[in-house]
Structures are given as C-alpha cells and as structure tokens.
Enzyme design. Structure first.
Site, PDB file in Angstrom:
ATOM      1  CG  ASN A  10      42.128  33.535  47.462  1.00  0.00           C
ATOM      2  OD1 ASN A  10      42.057  33.334  48.672  1.00  0.00           O
ATOM      3  ND2 ASN A  10      42.531  32.612  46.613  1.00  0.00           N
ATOM      4  NE  ARG A  17      44.369  37.668  45.735  1.00  0.00           N
ATOM      5  CZ  ARG A  17      43.847  37.015  44.682  1.00  0.00           C
ATOM      6  NH1 ARG A  17      42.627  37.293  44.237  1.00  0.00           N
ATOM      7  NH2 ARG A  17      44.543  36.091  44.079  1.00  0.00           N
ATOM      8  CG  ASN A  73      37.637  37.713  38.718  1.00  0.00           C
ATOM      9  OD1 ASN A  73      38.195  36.655  38.441  1.00  0.00           O
ATOM     10  ND2 ASN A  73      38.292  38.803  39.088  1.00  0.00           N
ATOM     11  CB  ALA A  76      42.470  30.357  41.591  1.00  0.00           C
ATOM     12  CG  HIS A  79      43.752  29.984  35.795  1.00  0.00           C
ATOM     13  ND1 HIS A  79      43.730  30.797  34.680  1.00  0.00           N
ATOM     14  CD2 HIS A  79      43.858  30.816  36.862  1.00  0.00           C
ATOM     15  CE1 HIS A  79      43.850  32.059  35.060  1.00  0.00           C
ATOM     16  NE2 HIS A  79      43.929  32.105  36.380  1.00  0.00           N
ATOM     17  CG  ASP A  86      30.732  21.297  31.939  1.00  0.00           C
ATOM     18  OD1 ASP A  86      31.217  21.776  30.902  1.00  0.00           O
ATOM     19  OD2 ASP A  86      30.979  20.146  32.338  1.00  0.00           O
ATOM     20  CD  GLU A  97      37.131  35.107  31.326  1.00  0.00           C
ATOM     21  OE1 GLU A  97      37.320  34.498  32.383  1.00  0.00           O
ATOM     22  OE2 GLU A  97      37.969  35.115  30.400  1.00  0.00           O
ATOM     23  CB  SER A 101      45.964  40.716  37.006  1.00  0.00           C
ATOM     24  OG  SER A 101      45.523  39.361  36.942  1.00  0.00           O
ATOM     25  NE  ARG A 106      49.258  37.708  37.694  1.00  0.00           N
ATOM     26  CZ  ARG A 106      48.436  37.467  38.731  1.00  0.00           C
ATOM     27  NH1 ARG A 106      47.120  37.610  38.585  1.00  0.00           N
ATOM     28  NH2 ARG A 106      48.929  37.099  39.888  1.00  0.00           N
ATOM     29  NE  ARG A 110      48.500  34.089  38.088  1.00  0.00           N
ATOM     30  CZ  ARG A 110      48.036  33.787  39.296  1.00  0.00           C
ATOM     31  NH1 ARG A 110      46.759  33.576  39.476  1.00  0.00           N
ATOM     32  NH2 ARG A 110      48.852  33.708  40.337  1.00  0.00           N
TER      33      ARG A 110
END
Ligand code: DQA
Length: 162
Positions: A10, A17, A73, A76, A79, A86, A97, A101, A106, A110
């Site tokens: 995303n 978004r 990054n 999703a 999480h 691995d 990383e 946000s 949040r 997350r």
C-alpha cells in the site's frame, strides 16, 4: 556502497491513501529525494515496492552479497511477518526500518513489531522525512563500520611488525 530501499504493501498508494496520516507526498517523490541525496554522497540506491510478502522476502535475500545497507518500510507486514524478519536476520546486512506515521500512538495492533528487533534502528513518525533520516543514519553506520575495519587492519599490521 549500495543501499536497497524496500517498500511494503500500500505504500504505492501514498499521496492517495489516508492523507491525514501519511501526508500528500507520492512514493515517487520520496524516492526522487532519496536518489538526490544518494547521488550527492556517492551512494548507489535501488528502489523496490511490493504488495506481496514473498516478493519482499525474495528482495531482502537478493541483497545478500549485493548491498551494504537496507532501508525498509514493511508497512502492514511489520506487524505480522516472521518471514520478512527472518530474511533480514539471515542476510545480516545493516537495516533501518522506517514508518511514516508514529506506529506507537496508533491502534493497538500496530504496537506489535516483528521487524524492529532485527534492525539496526527504527525511525518512526517523521512523515516522509523519515526516509531522509534513514539515509543519513545509514551513512553514519557505514562510516562506523569503515572506521572499525581500518582500526582492525592497523592493529593487525602493528602485531605483524612486532
Ligand atoms: C506504516 C505503518 C503501518 O502500520 C501501516 O500498515 C502502513 C504504513 C507507516 O509507514 O507508517 O502501511 O508502515
């Protein structure tokens, strides 16, 4: 020195978004800024985005022997993905990383982060500027590794002379 920038699911929708969370900047604009910084500092940079977990695992693996640093990054998958975690652990390349946000303030889900424990550092909540901070941080890590290698080489030379 080569850095590979890996963007998860995303993030290709940045600029469209949830602008109240991620801002108006598109991924291409973020990458253009990173590329400019890389060129100014004599770094080679490659960009990769995928919505698929396995493709991200493959990309991390491809970095082995090819790249000296990874900026990721995992979006999703941060999480949930033991597989990406691995892969990062397996290649053992300095990895930073980034989260646009602040994932800590949040939703509860997350706060689980599979990726952070295998990374050199995490940059969260700075918006797209976090990617620039990651580039600066990676340069610092590279300089420290180089200095440590030089010190080791000097120490070896000194013992050979004795
Ligand atoms: C994100 C945060 C994640 O929780 C989310 O799933 C994303 C983007 C960030 O950059 O803030 O897709 O990684």
């Amino acid at each position: 020195m080569k850095i590979v920038v890996i963007q998860g699911p995303n993030l290709n929708m940045l600029g469209i978004r949830e602008q109240q969370v991620y801002g108006p900047m598109k991924l291409e604009q973020i990458h253009a800024q990173m590329k400019e910084f890389a060129t100014q500092n004599g770094i080679e940079v490659e960009f990769f985005q995928s919505n698929l977990e396995g493709e991200i695992v493959d990309k991390v693996q491809e970095c082995y022997g090819e790249a000296q640093g990874i900026i990721i990054n995992a979006a999703a998958y941060t999480h949930t993905s033991i597989a990406i975690r691995d892969a990062i652990s397996a290649v053992n390349i300095p990895t930073i990383e980034v989260h646009i946000s602040n994932i800590h303030r949040r939703e509860e889900f997350r706060k689980t982060n599979m990726i952070a424990p295998v990374c050199s550092s995490s940059i969260v909540g700075f918006g797209p500027f976090g990617y620039h901070l990651a580039m600066v941080g990676m340069l610092q890590i590279m300089n420290e590794i180089k200095a440590a290698q030089e010190a080791q080489a000097q120490a070896q030379q000194a013992t050979q002379v004795q």
